[in-house]
Scaffold this motif. Structure first.
Motif, mmCIF file in Angstrom:
data_model
loop_
_atom_site.group_PDB
_atom_site.id
_atom_site.type_symbol
_atom_site.label_atom_id
_atom_site.label_comp_id
_atom_site.label_asym_id
_atom_site.label_seq_id
_atom_site.Cartn_x
_atom_site.Cartn_y
_atom_site.Cartn_z
ATOM 1 N N GLN A 93 -72.737 -3.959 51.468
ATOM 2 C CA GLN A 93 -72.778 -5.284 50.887
ATOM 3 C C GLN A 93 -74.190 -5.626 51.153
ATOM 4 N N CYS A 94 -74.589 -6.260 52.217
ATOM 5 C CA CYS A 94 -75.975 -6.789 52.231
ATOM 6 C C CYS A 94 -76.855 -5.520 52.260
ATOM 7 N N CYS A 97 -71.760 -2.338 61.247
ATOM 8 C CA CYS A 97 -72.097 -3.265 59.856
ATOM 9 C C CYS A 97 -71.066 -4.411 59.887
ATOM 10 N N CYS A 124 -77.279 -2.384 56.831
ATOM 11 C CA CYS A 124 -76.985 -1.240 57.898
ATOM 12 C C CYS A 124 -77.038 -0.005 57.075
ATOM 13 N N CYS A 130 -70.662 -6.502 57.357
ATOM 14 C CA CYS A 130 -70.105 -6.974 56.004
ATOM 15 C C CYS A 130 -69.124 -6.232 55.446
#
Ligand code: FES
Ligand code: FES
Lengths: 791, 159
Positions: B101-102, B137, B105, B139
């Motif tokens: 997602q972001c 992680c 990681c 997200c």
């Protein structure tokens, strides 16, 4: 123009499909552009001296050695920065009675929480700045601290802000029907519990990060920011540094997780901007993990006394609770720290038919780090109160937890309507969601397994949560109370000469896939391939004005603005095409980058049209004034919020020797209206559930009695890691919201809102045969063993 | 007070000579001195795994190793894994499964997953979860990452 809804069935459609995120490739190759990746010419680095004490008068700060430390460019204390900033106060007028004291980026004479910045050092590298931090000597006169929120309102508690006379920040009561009469009925069964929700925090993997770049020649501040709400930050820097709003540019490129953490006013970030202004060069501040734990907003921290009465056939006769929540020494600016408690009052019991409802919340100042909005604000508290008591009551009268929900959930055909607390509800599907859930988890079989294993000494539990989520907020959330937070968002779409489209939007991306959703909508509605769409978000200078991404609003509000803009551009383009092709606009369409007849016959390439308009306007009639760009804005008008609903279930096993809880399975059925991209929505749900499990089982900011946070490393603060997490099964019901054409509601917070209640119920279901129960989150092994009377 | 040392190492196939402060860790050296910002820093004490990268054939925490300790070593970062194609299949499956997602990681997660796959790890979900349990992680909730690793091992992606 045809009804856009019919466009969903077109060839090459993207809305509703599992489109992978185009920007994921860049991130997977190590080409991210996170704030700490950026290096600007002449850039210097900040570090902060922070209070070691929870509450103390600062008698002196000796900065002389720090000033002479290698690489140091400037050292400032609170008094040095004070003349350059207007103090800020975290109150909003619609939260009547909420009070808070003015805040400054660096404390001046009194420090009110451990970690509060006291002095700032700027040096040529962060390492050198940290060296100098170690050379600053602060002398304190310790003051009595009010750390425990449960005693902070006692008459003899130390008062943090003398001018208020007590540590009460805000109080609200909701009283509907007659709970007293309902509780004293002789034909009801009462359950009463004290529920405790620990403090936890966001632990974004990328810490808060900022580069302030002030250019005195233009009186202009560029602020590279890891966060969610660029226009809100633009206002804040402009107002509190005394700059014109248009002279503040906020850029938020890649953001390494935010979850509500990076949407507030932090003193160290304001100080970074002031430093850049004073030094006339870029200043970078990146929090280290210790600073993140001490100063990123914390969340939850509630003690709730709750009570529910049910009739013998399982109808909820009344629900009442009293909530105390600690928010630190100030209400956070500008969103305030009262919103969470307000949400708890608004949302508790919202899935159910409840006539008698009484709720009181008291929001309390204390000498700990500040508490504020984090993913699923108030939701996990609200859902765990009602669904926890409901399953407790079901057990008390010998009713199955699914059956008691069947008897109390609002009927799917009963909308529009209001909740007990007065929330306007529409387009929800609790009943459908519950039945789908029961089906998907093979409930009967699971219960049989559970009974069999209990005979073998294995304690498994099944717990549910029926929940609502607040999404797509209208101005009623913040704007009405005077906050500089837009509830509307805008999208601009432009056809370029090459036939591709450029889109910009005021909603922002932190990994949810906002940019992908926008591209899907733009490509689908306008009629180009997805790879012909370029998206720009996260820059106040080039995007339309709007609120950004919070309260699960990106897809529902930003997406609708995008849809409207794409519809508008399509109309504009077809008007031009009609002139060039000597046809009627209604007889033309755009498909895969071509102007076509409505039967799909290709007439001309979009790039031919655009090049004609841009380069060879002489070929067009002089009264034709083509606009190949359109902007539309959207806000929710008919409702304060657009609610979603979900039904979740957890399956856990409790090891009664070690107290360790293992989550075996988790199921979530969610109704977020139209699902724009199932791949992305499912991952939002799963990620949210895992954060909810973290809050329920592992995460807690532990403080000593004198207000020292004890676990400020990732080794000591437990977060969910892959080995402990189960696979999470997700399904959807789609009840589109009638408030927009797109029909999308938010989905980002449901998992975090619902999972803790389901886990609580599952654990207590497992403990029930042992005549124990546990009502404190996180449900740590130690607390489980205490509940079992083993330690 | 400033103490530096001369080091020579290979980073993503290129020879690098540098005079580095002896206290600088490897990930800061790669990010700050070489501009290889793909490796991330999440905790600086070996817990989160965001800085995971390869040194002499082993995946290590870039924050737990000093740059001077990499003198003479062969270092591969997420950028090198991408350029050489070594991460191609895994990156493709990460995208297909939305296993990032972001993305903060992701560089460390890819490195740990590649370590597992190249060592001949099986597509056993629990074993993969165990192997990745040093990579945080916030997200994804991890499931999509496990799916993506399984897809590569089971040959469901080709790159
Ligand atoms: S930064 Fe190295 S393990 Fe976290
Ligand atoms: S994708 Fe954000 S931390 Fe893993």
């Amino acid at each position: 123009m045809t009804n856009p809804l019919t466009l969903y069935d077109r060839p090459n459609s993207y809305i509703g499909h599992s489109v992978p995120r185009p920007d994921a490739r860049r991130l997977s190759e190590g080409r991210g552009r996170f704030v700490d990746d950026k290096v600007l010419p002449r850039m210097v680095h900040a570090a902060f001296v922070r209070s070691d004490m929870a509450h103390a008068r600062i008698t002196s700060i000796d900065i002389s050695d720090a000033k002479n430390s290698p690489g140091v460019i400037a050292v400032w204390t609170g008094a040095d920065l004070a003349p350059h900033v207007e103090p800020y106060v975290g109150v909003l007028s619609h939260l009547a009675g909420l009070r808070s004291a003015p805040q400054m980026p660096l404390a001046d004479d009194v420090a009110r929480w451990q970690g509060e910045p006291l002095a700032m050092i700027v040096a040529t590298s962060r390492a050198l700045a940290e060296d100098a931090v170690a050379l600053v000597t602060v002398e304190y006169e310790e003051l009595p601290a009010a750390c425990d929120m449960e005693t902070a309102l006692d008459p003899d508690a130390p008062v943090i802000h003398q001018e208020f006379g007590s540590n009460l920040a805000w109080e609200r009561t909701v009283d509907v029907g007659d709970t007293k009469a309902a509780f004293s009925r002789t034909d009801v069964t009462l359950v009463e519990r004290e529920l405790r929700f620990g403090r936890h925090t966001g632990v974004t993997l990328e810490a808060r990060a900022a580069i302030a770049d002030f250019d005195p020649s233009e009186d202009h501040l560029t602020f590279h920011y890891s966060g969610q709400a660029p226009h809100m930050m633009q206002f804040i820097f402009a107002k509190h540094l005394g700059l014109a709003e248009e002279n503040v540019r906020i850029i938020a490129e890649d953001v390494g997780g935010s979850f509500g953490i990076k949407i507030h006013t932090y003193g160290d970030e304001i100080a970074t901007a002031i430093a850049s202004r004073l030094l006339k060069r870029p200043v970078k501040f990146v929090a280290d993990r210790h600073e993140s734990f001490l100063t990123d907003i914390h969340a939850r921290d509630h003690v709730v006394h709750g009570k529910m009465a049910v009739t013998q056939d399982g109808q909820i006769a009344a629900l009442a609770f009293d909530d105390v929540t600690g928010i630190g020494p100030f209400s956070m600016y500008p969103r305030t720290s009262a919103i969470e408690a307000n949400q708890v009052l608004n949302l508790t019991g919202a899935p159910y038919d409840i006539e008698n409802y009484h709720a009181r919340a008291r929001v309390v100042f204390q000498n700990k780090n500040m508490m504020c909005q984090y993913r699923a604000v108030g939701h996990p508290i609200a859902m765990a109160i009602c669904d926890g008591l409901l399953e407790d009551a079901a057990a008390a009268i010998g009713l199955d937890p699914v059956e008691i929900r069947r008897r109390n959930l609002m009927r799917d055909d009963s909308y529009p309507r209001a909740s007990a607390s007065g929330m306007k509800l529409d387009d929800l599907s609790h009943q459908k969601a519950l039945e789908r859930l029961v089906d998907m988890m093979r409930y009967e079989a699971l219960r049989e397994d559970q009974a069999r294993l209990r005979n073998e000494g294995v304690f498994r539990g099944i717990g549910f949560c029926s929940m609502v989520e607040v999404t797509n907020p209208s101005p009623m959330f913040y704007g009405i109370g005077g906050a500089p937070i837009a509830s509307q968002d805008g999208a601009t779409i432009r056809l370029d000469a090459g036939g591709g489209i450029q889109v910009s939007s005021s909603v922002t991306e932190q990994g949810q896939g906002t940019n992908t959703i926008l591209a899907q909508i733009a490509a689908d509605i306008f009629g180009v391939d997805l790879d012909r769409v370029r998206i720009k978000t996260g820059d106040t200078e080039v995007t339309p004005y709007g609120g950004g991404t919070w309260a699960s609003r990106g897809a529902g509000i930003g997406g609708e603005a995008m849809l409207q803009a794409a519809v508008a551009l399509k109309e504009q383009v077809l008007d031009v095409a009609a002139v060039i092709l000597q046809a009627k606009p209604d007889d033309l369409d755009i498909k895969a980058g071509k102007i076509t007849d409505t039967d799909g016959t290709e007439r001309m390439d979009l790039s031919d049209l655009a090049r004609t308009v841009y380069y060879r306007g002489n070929e067009l009639p002089s009264d034709l004034k083509p606009e190949l760009i359109a902007t539309r804005h959207y806000r929710v008008t008919d409702f304060p919020f657009v609610f979603t609903n979900g039904a979740m279930a957890a399956h856990v096993e409790v090891d009664t020797d070690t107290g360790i809880i293992r989550v075996l399975d988790f199921w979530a059925v969610e109704d977020c209206g139209r699902v724009l991209n199932p791949l992305l929505v499912d991952e939002q749900i799963r990620g949210g559930v895992v954060q909810g499990i973290g809050g329920a089982l592992y995460e807690e900011c532990l403080y000593s009695e004198d207000g020292q946070m004890l676990n400020t490393t990732m080794a000591d603060y437990l977060v969910p890691m892959s080995a402990e997490m189960p696979d999470i099964h997700v399904a959807h019901i789609e009840t589109p919201t009638k408030t927009s054409v797109l029909g999308a509601k938010g989905a980002g917070e449901a998992g975090t809102g619902g999972a803790p209640g389901a886990i609580l119920n599952a654990v207590n279901d497992a403990l029930r045969p042992l005549n124990s129960s546990l009502w404190q989150m996180p449900m740590t092994p130690e607390r489980v063993l205490k509940a079992l009377g083993k330690v | 007070m400033k103490q530096t040392a001369q080091i020579s190492l290979t980073v993503n196939g290129e020879t690098v000579e540098a005079d580095v402060p002896v206290r600088r860790n490897l990930v800061d050296f790669l990010r700050q001195d070489l501009g290889l910002t793909g490796s991330h820093v999440g905790c600086e004490h070996g817990v989160c795994g965001a800085c995971t990268l390869e040194v002499d054939g082993r995946m290590v925490r870039g924050c737990l190793m000093l740059a001077v300790q990499a003198n003479g070593a062969n270092v591969t970062t997420v950028e090198g894994l991408a350029d050489s194609g070594r991460s191609a299949a895994l990156r493709q499956s990460f995208m297909a499964r939305n296993a990032l997602q972001c993305g903060f990681c992701t560089p460390g997660m890819l490195a740990s997953a590649i370590e597992y796959i190249e060592a001949g790890g099986a597509s056993d979900r629990n074993a993969i979860r165990e192997h990745l349990s040093g990579n945080y992680c916030r997200c994804t909730g991890y499931q999509a990452i496990v799916d993506a690793v399984c897809d590569v091992i089971d040959g469901r992606v080709s790159a």
